[in-house]
Design an enzyme around this catalytic site. Structure first.
Site: not given
Length: 412
Positions: A193, A215
């Site tokens: 991530d 993201k």
């Protein structure tokens, strides 16, 4: 001649320990952990050993050593503070062909107890020519290397399989759990991530495949469906996959979705909890989320959907009325709407608020304001994600701590 190292499986086997002092206090718990049936011979013992005896964990013969005490034992430990007694115990054990350890004299001891430690299923034992301090130092170095993954081998008959959802903590690479770091060192593929501790990726072997599944707020984003497919695809190839996530996988981390997807495709999943930023970041800024006399509760809210939005499931009216601490994640771009809702539902405009950006990282910075002024203060300071917002009187605790620190060293 060098000693011959051997791992004894002592489950259900009798071990006699003669002596009830500090050495016995260290060794008896390790023998019990190995499953041994321990008989302790000593007129006096430490409180910890007495507690084990009272609980029925060991048999305590409350007297001095007597000939015949070694009978039926598989191993004998002579750990009194009397060298003559220890020599007598070892002599009886030798006569009965029972292995023994003499704690006070390494040269006269038939066996040596290694400095030992355990990390997962790996047991480390170190002998250093009868030097216990050096052995303990070497043991600690090896154990630390196993715990942080520096010595972990990816070539193992018991290598993990499937997918591990690993919480990387709030950002500082030192805050990942020991188990998480160990599994990361065994990975063939790492799906990471944006908020995961990226520094840990530099420690991976060159042949480990790293997939960036970031993201980025209001920027490039890898769809969750693609991430789910990455996990299953690589695990089906027989590779061990670590999904490295920021914070905790199950606290606004969509770890539940990933675990369900893997389970539906028959992929085994291991979940390793992480330190959630919802608690760690306020702590790093000196803010307790609960404090006696100020707050007996705290609420963690994902504010990625604004108040009043049809998709919002947050009861902002109840949060405004509760009076406890509010910890808001993903709230930076919606603070004006959030403060309007909280004040509109009755929360005092003067409620203290703190905003902590890049929490636990070298670039960490904080600002304090009130509920009425925080949105404007954030805009003026150029606050960007990731940032945690803390609403409540607990913010004043950090301010008090800073005041006291500033006063240290000043003349009265």
């Amino acid at each position: 001649m060098p000693p011959y190292l051997l791992g004894l499986r002592l489950t259900g086997r009798r071990v006699v320990v003669v002596g009830g002092g500090r050495v016995a206090q260290r060794r008896v718990p390790a023998l019990l952990a190995a499953g041994a049936s321990v008989i302790l011979v000593s007129p006096e013992v430490t409180p910890s050993l007495e507690d084990l005896a009272a609980a029925g964990r060991i048999e305590w013969r409350r007297r001095n050593y007597a000939p015949g005490d070694c009978a039926g034992a598989w191993l004998v430990q002579a750990v009194t503070d009397d060298g003559k007694v220890n020599a007598t115990v070892v002599a009886e054990a030798e006569e009965r062909r029972i292995w023994s350890v003499r704690a006070d004299d390494a040269d006269a001891s038939p066996g040596w107890t290694p400095a030992s430690g355990q990390v997962g299923e790996t047991t480390v034992g170190v002998l250093a020519g009868g030097d216990p301090r050096r052995a303990a130092g070497l043991r600690d170095a090896v154990v630390d290397g196993l715990r942080d993954g520096a010595l972990e081998s990816r070539q193992s008959r018991r290598k993990p399989v499937g997918v591990a959802l690993v919480g990387g903590g709030p950002g500082d690479p030192g805050l990942i759990t020991v188990r998480g770091r160990r599994l990361l060192a065994q990975a063939d593929v790492v799906v990471t991530d944006r908020l995961a501790p990226r520094e840990l990726l530099d420690e991976l072997a060159d042949d480990v495949e790293v997939i960036d599944a970031a993201k980025i707020p209001y920027g490039r984003t890898v769809p969750q469906e693609s991430i789910n497919d990455y996990l299953v695809e690589h695990a089906r190839q027989g590779k061990f996959v670590v999904r490295l996530k920021g914070g905790d996988p199950f606290v606004f981390g969509r770890g539940g979705e990933e675990a369900l997807h893997c389970a539906r495709h028959g992929i085994p999943v291991t979940v390793v909890p992480g330190i959630t930023s919802a608690v760690a970041v306020p702590s790093a800024a000196g803010i307790p989320v609960t404090h006696r006399g100020l707050s007996q509760e705290f609420h963690v809210v994902s504010a990625h959907v604004a108040p009043g939005h049809p998709e919002s499931t947050v009861d902002w009216e109840a949060l405004a009325a509760c009076g406890g601490t509010l910890v808001l994640l993903m709230a930076v771009e919606r603070m004006e709407l959030i403060t309007e809702a909280l004040i509109g539902y009755g929360r005092s405009p003067g409620t203290p608020v703190a905003v902590v950006q890049e929490g636990t990282l070298p670039a960490q910075r904080s600002l304090t304001a009130t509920l009425a002024t925080v949105a404007a203060s954030m805009r003026a300071a150029g606050v960007r994600p990731p940032a945690i917002v803390i609403v409540g009187d607990v913010v004043t605790v950090a301010q008090e701590i800073e005041t006291l620190r500033a006063d240290l060293g000043r003349d009265p």
